[in-house]
Write a protein that holds these residues in place. Structure first.
Motif, mmCIF file in Angstrom:
data_model
loop_
_atom_site.group_PDB
_atom_site.id
_atom_site.type_symbol
_atom_site.label_atom_id
_atom_site.label_comp_id
_atom_site.label_asym_id
_atom_site.label_seq_id
_atom_site.Cartn_x
_atom_site.Cartn_y
_atom_site.Cartn_z
ATOM 1 N N GLY A 40 -15.012 59.085 8.086
ATOM 2 C CA GLY A 40 -13.835 59.909 8.332
ATOM 3 C C GLY A 40 -13.763 61.073 7.375
ATOM 4 N N SER A 42 -20.827 53.171 4.663
ATOM 5 C CA SER A 42 -20.207 54.497 4.716
ATOM 6 C C SER A 42 -21.004 55.477 3.877
ATOM 7 N N ASN A 48 -26.235 60.972 8.106
ATOM 8 C CA ASN A 48 -25.318 60.279 9.019
ATOM 9 C C ASN A 48 -26.033 59.404 10.040
ATOM 10 N N SER A 50 -25.081 55.377 10.899
ATOM 11 C CA SER A 50 -24.880 54.744 12.210
ATOM 12 C C SER A 50 -26.039 53.812 12.540
ATOM 13 N N VAL A 59 -14.628 55.741 13.609
ATOM 14 C CA VAL A 59 -14.130 56.984 13.031
ATOM 15 C C VAL A 59 -12.628 56.788 12.799
ATOM 16 N N ALA A 77 -10.570 62.291 11.735
ATOM 17 C CA ALA A 77 -11.553 63.379 11.709
ATOM 18 C C ALA A 77 -10.949 64.618 12.341
ATOM 19 N N SER A 92 -15.558 67.845 12.523
ATOM 20 C CA SER A 92 -15.895 66.999 11.380
ATOM 21 C C SER A 92 -17.316 66.466 11.452
ATOM 22 N N SER A 136 -18.010 63.596 10.703
ATOM 23 C CA SER A 136 -17.895 62.231 11.247
ATOM 24 C C SER A 136 -18.236 62.226 12.729
ATOM 25 N N THR A 182 -21.841 61.716 13.087
ATOM 26 C CA THR A 182 -22.194 60.303 12.960
ATOM 27 C C THR A 182 -21.917 59.582 14.272
ATOM 28 N N ALA A 183 -20.759 59.907 14.872
ATOM 29 C CA ALA A 183 -20.400 59.276 16.149
ATOM 30 C C ALA A 183 -21.419 59.631 17.228
ATOM 31 N N ALA A 223 -12.736 54.629 17.676
ATOM 32 C CA ALA A 223 -11.930 55.643 17.000
ATOM 33 C C ALA A 223 -10.485 55.193 16.945
ATOM 34 N N CYS A 282 -10.706 62.282 16.415
ATOM 35 C CA CYS A 282 -10.636 60.917 16.962
ATOM 36 C C CYS A 282 -10.093 60.931 18.382
#
Lengths: 411, 411
Positions: A165, A193, A262, A266, A274, A277, A281, A283, A286-287, A299, A312
């Protein structure tokens, strides 16, 4: 940190996606033309090839594609070291610039420097095939060539979930991060993380606070923690898990190191949560990696009026799983590729098993993957028949066991 | 309000789903056993049958199933009035209790009382088939038998969207309700809601504030506004749309009237937006109706820590469309069953057309549902060729037109 300015200006913000072209996959196969034949990345480094392999892997500009092509062409990493510039130039996809880099790299003493540094700082190096090298990373299309880590990696770290995040989290984000990280860590999941400010740090700390495990994946090397004020946090993490990185301590600052990092966050995890965000972002990268890697993306929803919830909410709109608590996550995660043994000796093959009460757990432990007679479950568990039967119903309802016949059960 | 106490205690909370069994569909076919043959509800009341039909429809206990069965059996509503108790008993699915109610009802002067009341209060009564009877309601499995309304119903009210939510809204909910209602109303959508305190009232007011249209659907009769403090609001609505109800002014208080009312709110609309709702909110019933009626369900996400966002977050988790602004809604709504003419004379066949700028609109207006030659679009629109071509690309991208051939376009 090799070059604080470059790193800071380009990547030290998880709100800022770096300029196009730098957030690509990790492999940095300098001036790489498209390879003619797709050669899969190396999943196992033979013991005798370990040093020459590392020597190649440390060369800036050599990624999994080049490394695989070299080993494929010459037969082994050892043989690459003996290759002349002319030999190297014959390898499909390797141009003159990269050939020179490789030739210089195989002759340099960088590996010795790195090894000395690792001994001094209690850093361990893992290459693909080492038993501690996380299995899930080997499945990636672009696995890290090696990992350097401090702390301890355990088998049950394959029961990991990533939590990421924004660095600029609101109090809502902080609350949710702490609540979910604690709950998941308590249930036995390792929290992965990125050791960044904000959400990342809160998740690492929350996991440790409840005695859980946590892994911090760095963009910098494990001996130059970035951000610097998380030096102490990183140190703490090494006694509750590990900090790890694919960046060696003498590497030059490189574009895209955080987005690339990232994919490891993952890649190590069954899913990515997440927490909060903004719209652009890191993040979200990463998603995205998680989605591409076949991991679940979760999320936490938030107010439309909160800038830090926009990422998110967008993820959810685009298909991520909306979660309100830790149970929402455990319910969604699929079975593990390979069952693992927890510290208490119990075998777990599905994250949902972590939610079971003691009786459910002890009944489940009596059931094999092959059909097991219910009588033998009663006998092994030492529980009353009626109790075993009702528990079996619960386990079946939760999708943790099957009933191949009226008298047998199986995992 | 016939009986304030009963109504208040049972239904005056959109947070409280009434006890099971009372939130069923509208039809209240007293002691109704399952009908043997499924007879579709009445979609058209012949002019000469209007009064006897209404007389039947006003009988408490007669729902769409009974009414349809009666008309089916006797041939017309007129004939039912002449039927003896014995005749009525022969109708499949009508027991002795209901027969007596029907016989008494056909002989009573309730209709005359209601009609007198309507004249005194400028209330109009609509029965299925009346040109103002909302077409979309006719498609429901359990349409209202009649509607009483004050104000004005227009053709373009078929471009309606329902907005509902908790009475106990937070400032976040209030902000989002106002923002979205204003934006949708400005774009030409009629805002349908339930005239309740909180979110409902905010949406009605927001629509009127920007000069838009709004319809309030009451659980009580249109001459006894509930809640009483919304008397003035209801009055205002009658000059910006209409208030309507399927409850006649002399009806006895009935269980389930608010949940039943909700099916009309969703039934009138292309989709339902839930702005803010607690876990067991009545708004979730409206959303459920919407889903069953094939309408889109939209929900505004909110913080997990806000009790008033739980219902919305749950809806999204279960498949409702997460929305952040009015555009998210317009993008999702499908084409209208039947194109309508707006006040400015433009024809609209898809809600997304409301988002178009002036040029896009004027180009679209030159395109028929049959293939139209592009040259004729250029000629009709009076715009430069290049402008028309680029606008056609935009319209095609938005899914509003097709290109059957290189030289033609069609809606």
């Amino acid at each position: 940190m090799p070059d604080d300015f470059v790193t800071k200006s380009l990547f030290d913000s998880d709100e800022l996606v770096p300029p196009q072209g730098t957030d690509g996959p990790c492999f940095d196969d300098t001036d790489a033309p498209p390879f003619e034949v797709a050669i899969p990345p190396i999943r196992l480094v033979p013991k005798e090839d370990r040093e020459p392999y590392l020597r190649l892997a440390l060369i800036g500009g050599v990624g999994p594609r080049t490394l695989a092509a070299l080993v494929h062409h010459f037969g082994s990493a050892r043989e690459v070291a003996n290759a002349t510039l002319k030999d190297l130039g014959k390898v499909s996809g390797i141009g003159p610039k990269l050939s020179t880099l490789i030739r210089e790299g195989t002759q340099s003493d960088l590996l010795e420097l790195v090894q000395q540094h690792c001994i001094e700082h209690s850093v361990q190096i893992l290459v693909p095939g080492d038993c501690q090298f996380p299995r899930m990373l080997l499945e990636l299309e672009n696995p890290p060539l090696f990992l350097m880590f401090r702390g301890k990696l355990q088998t049950n770290d394959s029961l990991a979930i990533a939590m990421v995040g924004t660095r600029h989290c609101t109090s809502y984000g902080a609350t949710m991060a702490e609540r979910i990280a604690k709950s998941l860590a308590r249930q036995g999941l390792t929290i992965v993380s990125g050791l960044a400010r904000g959400i990342d740090a809160i998740c690492h700390r929350a996991a440790m606070e409840v005695g859980g495990r946590t892994i911090g994946v760095l963009g910098s090397s494990v001996t130059e923690v970035y951000p610097p004020e998380h030096d102490v946090l990183a140190e703490e993490i090494t006694s509750h898990g590990a900090i790890l990185s694919e960046t060696h301590p003498f590497s030059k600052p490189k574009a895209g190191v955080f987005p690339q990092r990232n994919r490891i966050i993952s890649g190590l995890s069954l899913g990515v949560i997440v927490i909060e965000a903004a719209d652009r972002s890191g993040s979200l990268i990463t998603a995205q990696h998680a989605g591409e890697q076949g991991r679940d993306v979760f999320a936490v929803p938030g107010a439309v009026t909160s800038r830090m919830s926009r990422g998110c909410n967008r993820l959810i709109r685009d298909g991520a799983i909306l979660i309100q608590d830790a149970d929402d996550i455990l319910e969604h995660l699929g079975p593990l590729v390979e069952g693992i043994e927890l510290e208490n000796g119990a075998r777990v093959s599905h994250p949902a098993e972590l939610q079971l009460n003691e009786i459910e757990q002890s009944v489940l432990q009596c059931i094999e993957s092959l059909p097991t007679d219910i009588d033998s479950v009663v006998l092994k568990s030492g529980l009353p028949v009626s109790r075993v039967l009702s528990t079996l119903s619960v386990l079946q309802m939760k999708g943790l066991i099957k009933r191949p016949s009226s008298r047998t059960v199986s995992r």
